[in-house]
Enzyme design. Structure first.
Site, short mmCIF file in Angstrom:
data_model
loop_
_atom_site.label_atom_id
_atom_site.label_comp_id
_atom_site.label_asym_id
_atom_site.label_seq_id
_atom_site.Cartn_x
_atom_site.Cartn_y
_atom_site.Cartn_z
N GLU A 53 0.81 -1.24 -0.03
CA GLU A 53 0.08 0.20 0.02
C GLU A 53 0.85 1.40 0.05
OE1 GLU A 53 -3.12 2.01 -0.73
OE2 GLU A 53 -3.71 0.41 0.32
N GLU A 92 -0.63 7.42 0.91
CA GLU A 92 0.18 8.05 2.10
C GLU A 92 -0.96 8.83 3.09
OE1 GLU A 92 1.96 9.38 -0.87
OE2 GLU A 92 3.50 8.49 -0.72
N SER A 107 8.94 6.10 3.54
CA SER A 107 8.71 8.16 3.73
C SER A 107 9.41 8.42 4.25
CB SER A 107 6.84 7.82 3.84
OG SER A 107 6.36 6.67 3.30
N CYS A 112 3.56 5.43 4.49
CA CYS A 112 2.62 4.21 3.73
C CYS A 112 2.81 3.32 4.37
CB CYS A 112 2.72 4.68 2.30
SG CYS A 112 4.43 4.13 2.01
N SER A 149 12.47 5.41 -2.33
CA SER A 149 12.42 6.51 -1.63
C SER A 149 13.33 7.63 -1.87
CB SER A 149 11.96 6.34 -0.68
OG SER A 149 10.97 5.49 -0.67
N HIS A 191 7.96 8.55 -3.88
CA HIS A 191 8.01 7.52 -3.10
C HIS A 191 7.41 6.15 -4.17
CE1 HIS A 191 9.48 8.54 0.76
NE2 HIS A 191 8.20 9.54 0.99
#
Lengths: 311, 311
Positions: B5, B8, B58, B72, B208, B221
């Site tokens: 997933e 964020e 993140s 996230c 990232s 990201h």
């Protein structure tokens, strides 16, 4: 915000020839199956081919050799399916398909599609697909992986409508609605001629309808809540008769967004002006149906403001 | 299907004048805040204005009087916020906003937006909004309900991209990617001139990046997984400089669908051919920002097939 998850889970089962008639099972049997899903039978209508039960959360249709059950809200349909399969195990089945669509608030559900499939896989071997992008509307299906030849008139249409607008939408959210008023506005007499109708008005609002004629069925479930309104209509009507109903519903309910899902039937809808198709997928299934999914929506013509949340 | 997933959760806090500097808090302090969210600090870069931490999930940016944290996956950002507010209670705050977007798989999250807000409401009084339709992409915000006057150059852009395509998308999913290769393809040298860059390549993939220059920041990201790819880019760059980066990213990553969210800045993107806007909302917030949300997508030009699920 009064929220109710209208999105349905759906099971369809066809038995092998030679199995006992599903219609001869007692009403108590189906009551107990429905109860496993956390639903109850509200009322029913019957004709020579089909028993149609209106549920506290959606519908159950039972024919001689098959049944179809839809449930919404936070029901646990898979528990009902597992219970059914205890009595009718895999080798008594000709076809089984389990469908679930993306929910508004999937975190409020008691199980995910993956978890449902895991439960089902204890009983049957199947194949699963996702039609539609994961970040948009999409529909999941898991079906018994066994060749099946549907009858020529075995076709299904599902029209799933979001964010309904206009006079009828207002009426469906109003305090003074009546069953008679809803029936008139939805025009069942003209759209489903000769059908035996069974419908129910929920408090404070919400409407469910089953209709049968011979082996044909139609069912509709309305969750009219502003900001999360959802209306589903499903039928095994075909061709002109089907197009008549679906187009009338689009015109009356004016959804900002809708999905058309079909099995062994291709239907051209009369889309209202401004509506565009934003996703579509077609998948032949090894259980004998070709499944089609399309997502339509109306891009906003003016800038919208946010919805203030009641938190 | 390897699912992660990417969507964020985001917290932004500005302190009242006269509060101690957030940059003078020890790294250990921020490590502990980050740990509450179930993340860790991987690396950091620093300049005269800002400390930028790259997290396992993140980013965290800390300025003298403010901080911004994005996480996230299934992180619990609200736990980090609550921990911060124990040391800096409501009357030390000039502004606080908490944002969360609709997730791919919200049922896998440890909390819902509503639950996060309930936790936050123990500490602050706020207002919440949903921008975008509930059945489509949408963004939730809950902010301190207190007048605040942002500086003139305090503007934010968030570009959230789904289903990336093309050579760079392929490269990001490949086995032979390198940090250098990604930097070149994303063209940071030209797009973020003079920025101090800190980036990280995850196993088996995922990228990232944090970048800072003076008090300006950019962060990106990438979750490149086929069928659930997601890329977020966020910056407080403005005008031409911002447009240059965002348009380049759209061109390079060719997302089928994306959201632009902005605070106190209106940006016209150069959309690729075939892209349409399917939803938009604008909301002035009592904390001094005007928030804008738009959802763009590319309707499919050809019929797609379903995604077979690994179940």
């Amino acid at each position: 915000m009064l929220f109710f998850e209208g999105s349905e889970k759906k099971i369809e089962v066809v038995l092998q020839p030679g199995q006992p008639s599903l219609r001869q099972l007692e009403r108590e049997y189906w009551q107990q199956v429905v109860a496993k899903a956390n639903a109850t039978i509200l009322s029913s209508v019957h004709n020579e081919e089909c028993d149609a039960y209106l549920l506290s959360e959606s519908s159950l249709f039972v024919w001689e050799d098959r049944f179809l059950m839809l449930t919404c809200g936070t029901t646990t349909l898979m528990d009902a399916v597992v219970s059914f399969l205890e009595q009718f195990p895999a080798d008594s089945l000709a076809m089984l398909s389990y469908q679930r669509k993306n929910e508004y608030q999937s975190h409020l559900q008691k199980s995910s599609f993956e978890q449902d499939v895991t439960a089902l896989q204890q009983q049957i071997e199947g194949v699963g697909y996702q039609l539609g992008y994961l970040d948009g509307h999409h529909n999941y299906i898991y079906h018994l992986d066994r060749p099946y030849q549907p009858r020529e008139d075995d076709a299904t249409l599902e029209l799933l409508m979001y964010h309904i607008n206009g006079d009828t939408a207002q009426y469906l959210r109003s305090d003074n609605q009546t069953l008679e008023g809803i029936r008139q506005r939805l025009n069942w007499e003209a759209l489903l001629p000769g059908f035996l109708l069974d419908d129910f008005l929920f408090e404070p609002f919400g409407y469910s309808m089953n209709a049968i004629k011979g082996d044909r069925y139609a069912t509709m479930h309305i969750t009219p809540q502003e900001n999360s309104s959802y209306v589903s209509f499903e039928t095994n009507l075909e061709g002109e008769a089907a197009a008549l109903v679906l187009n009338a519903l689009l015109k009356t309910l004016q959804p900002d967004s809708y999905d058309l899902i079909s099995f062994n039937q291709q239907l051209q809808l009369d889309h209202q002006p401004g509506i565009i198709c934003v996703d579509q997928a077609t998948q032949p299934l090894s259980c004998g149906y070709t499944m089609r999914f399309s997502h339509y929506l109306k891009p906003p013509s003016a800038e919208r403001s946010a919805d203030r949340l009641s938190l």
